[in-house]
Motif scaffolding. Sequence first.
Motif, short mmCIF file in Angstrom:
data_model
loop_
_atom_site.label_atom_id
_atom_site.label_comp_id
_atom_site.label_asym_id
_atom_site.label_seq_id
_atom_site.Cartn_x
_atom_site.Cartn_y
_atom_site.Cartn_z
N VAL A 281 2.94 1.08 6.99
CA VAL A 281 2.73 -0.39 6.60
C VAL A 281 1.97 -0.41 6.14
O VAL A 281 0.80 -0.07 6.01
CB VAL A 281 1.92 -0.70 8.26
CG1 VAL A 281 1.81 -2.03 8.34
CG2 VAL A 281 3.15 -0.38 9.49
N VAL A 282 1.89 -1.37 5.46
CA VAL A 282 0.73 -1.51 3.79
C VAL A 282 0.11 -3.31 3.79
O VAL A 282 2.00 -4.22 4.17
CB VAL A 282 1.68 -1.94 2.03
CG1 VAL A 282 0.81 -2.40 1.06
CG2 VAL A 282 2.35 -0.46 2.33
N VAL A 283 -0.72 -3.78 4.21
CA VAL A 283 -1.16 -5.54 4.64
C VAL A 283 -1.16 -5.70 3.55
O VAL A 283 -1.93 -4.83 2.23
CB VAL A 283 -2.17 -5.44 5.51
CG1 VAL A 283 -1.86 -5.56 6.86
CG2 VAL A 283 -3.02 -4.22 4.98
N LEU A 284 -1.00 -6.68 2.72
CA LEU A 284 -1.32 -7.86 1.52
C LEU A 284 -1.63 -9.00 1.14
O LEU A 284 -1.49 -9.13 2.80
CB LEU A 284 0.44 -7.57 0.60
CG LEU A 284 0.36 -8.41 -0.14
CD1 LEU A 284 0.25 -8.05 -1.67
CD2 LEU A 284 2.12 -8.22 -0.92
N THR A 285 -2.73 -9.43 1.12
CA THR A 285 -3.55 -10.61 0.87
C THR A 285 -3.50 -11.00 -0.34
O THR A 285 -3.37 -10.33 -1.48
CB THR A 285 -4.65 -10.09 2.12
OG1 THR A 285 -4.87 -12.03 1.99
CG2 THR A 285 -5.24 -9.68 1.17
N ALA B 78 2.08 -9.56 13.34
CA ALA B 78 3.21 -9.48 12.52
C ALA B 78 2.46 -7.97 12.19
O ALA B 78 3.54 -6.94 11.90
CB ALA B 78 3.21 -10.66 10.93
N VAL B 79 1.70 -7.81 12.49
CA VAL B 79 0.21 -6.48 11.80
C VAL B 79 1.46 -5.57 12.94
O VAL B 79 1.86 -4.60 13.18
CB VAL B 79 -0.39 -6.66 11.78
CG1 VAL B 79 -1.83 -5.30 11.62
CG2 VAL B 79 -1.59 -7.48 10.88
N GLU B 80 1.03 -6.38 14.35
CA GLU B 80 1.42 -5.37 15.52
C GLU B 80 2.74 -4.35 15.07
O GLU B 80 3.32 -4.08 16.34
CB GLU B 80 1.18 -6.37 17.00
CG GLU B 80 2.23 -5.86 18.50
CD GLU B 80 0.91 -4.46 18.27
OE1 GLU B 80 -0.20 -4.47 18.29
OE2 GLU B 80 1.02 -3.12 19.20
N ALA B 81 4.13 -5.83 15.23
CA ALA B 81 5.17 -5.60 15.20
C ALA B 81 5.27 -4.46 14.51
O ALA B 81 6.18 -3.98 14.49
CB ALA B 81 6.33 -7.10 14.08
N ALA C 29 -2.87 0.14 10.27
CA ALA C 29 -1.70 -0.19 8.93
C ALA C 29 -2.42 0.83 7.87
O ALA C 29 -3.57 1.50 8.19
CB ALA C 29 -2.52 -1.33 7.67
N HIS C 30 -1.53 2.35 7.40
CA HIS C 30 -1.85 2.59 6.29
C HIS C 30 -2.77 2.51 4.76
O HIS C 30 -2.82 3.24 4.88
CB HIS C 30 -0.57 3.64 6.23
CG HIS C 30 0.36 3.75 7.62
ND1 HIS C 30 0.95 2.48 7.64
CD2 HIS C 30 -0.15 5.17 8.58
CE1 HIS C 30 1.44 3.68 8.87
NE2 HIS C 30 0.57 4.54 9.60
N ARG C 31 -2.10 1.22 4.41
CA ARG C 31 -2.77 0.83 3.26
C ARG C 31 -2.52 -0.57 3.08
O ARG C 31 -2.41 -1.44 3.87
CB ARG C 31 -1.60 1.18 2.49
CG ARG C 31 -1.98 1.56 1.16
CD ARG C 31 -1.27 1.69 -0.09
NE ARG C 31 -1.02 1.18 -1.59
CZ ARG C 31 0.39 1.01 -1.87
NH1 ARG C 31 0.97 1.64 -2.40
NH2 ARG C 31 -0.48 0.60 -4.16
N ALA C 32 -3.73 -1.29 2.57
CA ALA C 32 -4.50 -2.38 2.14
C ALA C 32 -3.91 -2.64 0.41
O ALA C 32 -5.02 -1.80 0.18
CB ALA C 32 -5.25 -2.41 2.41
N VAL C 33 -3.62 -3.67 0.44
CA VAL C 33 -3.79 -4.75 -0.92
C VAL C 33 -3.62 -5.76 -1.09
O VAL C 33 -3.80 -6.56 0.24
CB VAL C 33 -1.92 -4.69 -1.84
CG1 VAL C 33 -2.00 -5.43 -3.13
CG2 VAL C 33 -1.42 -2.97 -1.88
#
Lengths: 260, 318
Positions: free
Chosen positions: A53-57, A38-41, A75-79
Amino acid sequence: MRIVVCVKHVPDVQSERGFVDGRVDRSEGTLNELDENAVEAALRLVEDAGGEVVVLTVGPDDADDAVRRGLQMGAHRAVRVTDDAIAGSDVVGTAVVLAAAVRRLGAQAPVDLVLTGMAALDGLMSVVPSLLAAQLGLPQATLAAEVTVGDGVVRVRRELDHVTEVLEAPLPAVVGVTDQANDPRYPSFAGIMAARKAAVDVWSLADLGVDPAVVGDAGARTRVLEATPRPAREDRVLLTDTGDAGVRLAAFLEENGLLA
Amino acid sequence: MTLVVVDAAAGAPRASAFELLTAARGLGGDVGAVWLGEGAAAAAPALAAYGATVVHELPLATAEAGLPAAVAAALADLARATGDDVVLLAAGFENRERAAHLALALDAGLVVGATGVERVDGQVVTTQQAFAATWSLRGVVTRPAAVVALASNAVRPVAVAEPVPATVVRHPAVAARADGVRVVERTPRPSSGRPDVGEAQVVVVGGRGTNGDFGPVVELAEALGGAVGATRDATDEGWIEHEAMVGQTGVSISPRLYVGAGVSGAVHHRGGMQASGTIVAVNSDPDAPIFEIADFGVVGDLFEVLPQAAAEIRRRKA
C-alpha cells in the motif's frame, strides 16, 4: 496486489477554518478523515491478498502529516509531490499531478488499484476520483460502500442519490470508498513508531514530467475572486420549554412566513 | 448558450431541473435541456414552461451507457455540436462524476456546489459557500467553457411568462465505454412518499435524541409538508434509511426551513445543513452546539415540543 491511496491534507474540521488571500488556510491541517476509509480499505485488501500500500499526496511540507498518518495505520510507503508551481491548483490541476505520480509508481511496478476517499472535507466537491480515472484512462468504481477484489475484478456496491448500484470493473481501476465502507483502524503504538522513522519520498513536477503551466495558478480553470466570512445569524431566540414551546415555535414559523 | 442536464423521477423532471433552467435563463441566450433516456416529449412542456427551447433526448440503451463517463462523453459531443458553452447540473453524486468527466472533455472550468451563477463581461462567475457555510466564495471560470453543478434550492424556480413549445431532438443512443465496467445491478430505492430530503423546502431532522422513535419527527414534517432527515448517528443505528442522512458525507441541504430534533449539531452534520434558511433546534441539552447556529432554539423534550408544535401548525393552517 499493489494499491496507491490518494490522500489529502485538509484543515482540521474541529478548528476555525477559513481563507487567507483567497486560499484555504492550511495552518491547522490533518489527514482528510474520509481518506482514512480509503487507507483502511487498501490495508484490508492487501492483508487478504498480499502486496503493498502506497499513500500518495500533493502539497507542501505540512502535507507529510497526511501520508504519515497513512503509514501509522500500516501503509508501506509514502510519496508526496511538491512544487512551488502547484500552489493554486484547482481540482483538475490536482488530478493531473496525482495521475502523473500514479503513472510513475506504475512504471516502477504495476499498480492494480488506485483508491480514494469520497470527498475532501475542505472542498467537498467529490470530483477528483473521476478526474483521476479520466486522466489515467482507467475504469472507475466510486462511492463504494462495499469493495471486494477477486480474479482481476473489483466489485463495489454504491449508494447513489436514489438508486443502489453494483458495479464490476477490471483491474487496474480507480475506486473511491465512502465512510460506510469500513471503520478505519487506530494506529498501533508500533505503527506510530515505525511511521516516525519511515522516509517520505518527495517528488517534484520535473520528476513527474508535468508541465508547470498546466497546474497551479497558471493552469487553474477557476479562480477565487473573493472569500468572505459570512456574518453570524442575528436576532436569535433561545428559550427553555415551560410547557408552551411548541405553540411558540409554531407562532415563530408563521411570523416568518414559513407555514405558507 | 446553456445546456441543462435534467434529473428525473418517474418520467417527470425533478424540482432541481426547474431551478437549473431558471439559472440558465439568467446567463442569457438559448437554453437547452438534456433528457437522459426515453420520454423527452412527455417532459418537454414542463421544461419549456421554465424556458427550455429545445429538449435533447439521449437514449440510454444499456445500463452501462448510463455510467458517468459514458454520459459525460455524450454530453460533450452534444455541447460541441450545439456550441453551448455552459452546462448546468444538479450537484448530486452521479452528476458530480458526470461533471468531472465533462469538464475534462470540454476543457472547461469545473464548479461543484455553486449557490449562484451569472455571466459577467462574458465570463461565468459563481458563488459558493465553504466550511459549513461559514464563508462565502465568489469565483470566475477562466476558460471559455464552464461546467457548473448547482446546490439544491440555491435558485428559486421561476416559470417564463409566455412559454414557447420546446423542440424535441432525438439523438443517437449514448454509447457505453469500452472500459470493461459492468453494471451488475441497479435498483431504485423505494420512495418514502414524503418529499425528497435533498430538494425539500422544509426538512425536519431527527438525531440521537429521538432514541430511535421518529414518530414526532415524522408528525412535524407532515404538518409542515416537509421531508424527514436524520443524523449519521440515527442512520448508523438503523433507525431510518441511510439516504436520509444529512451531513457532509450524506445529503447536503439548504432548505428554507431546517428543524433539528434531538440533534447535537456535530461539525459533520453542520457541514451539510448550515446553509439552510431558518434553523430551528429542539434539544434537551442546553449545551448542544446546534444552539450556536439556531435562529430559534428550544431547550426541551422533543417528545413534548414537536407534537405540540405539529398540532398548533395544523390548527393555524386549517
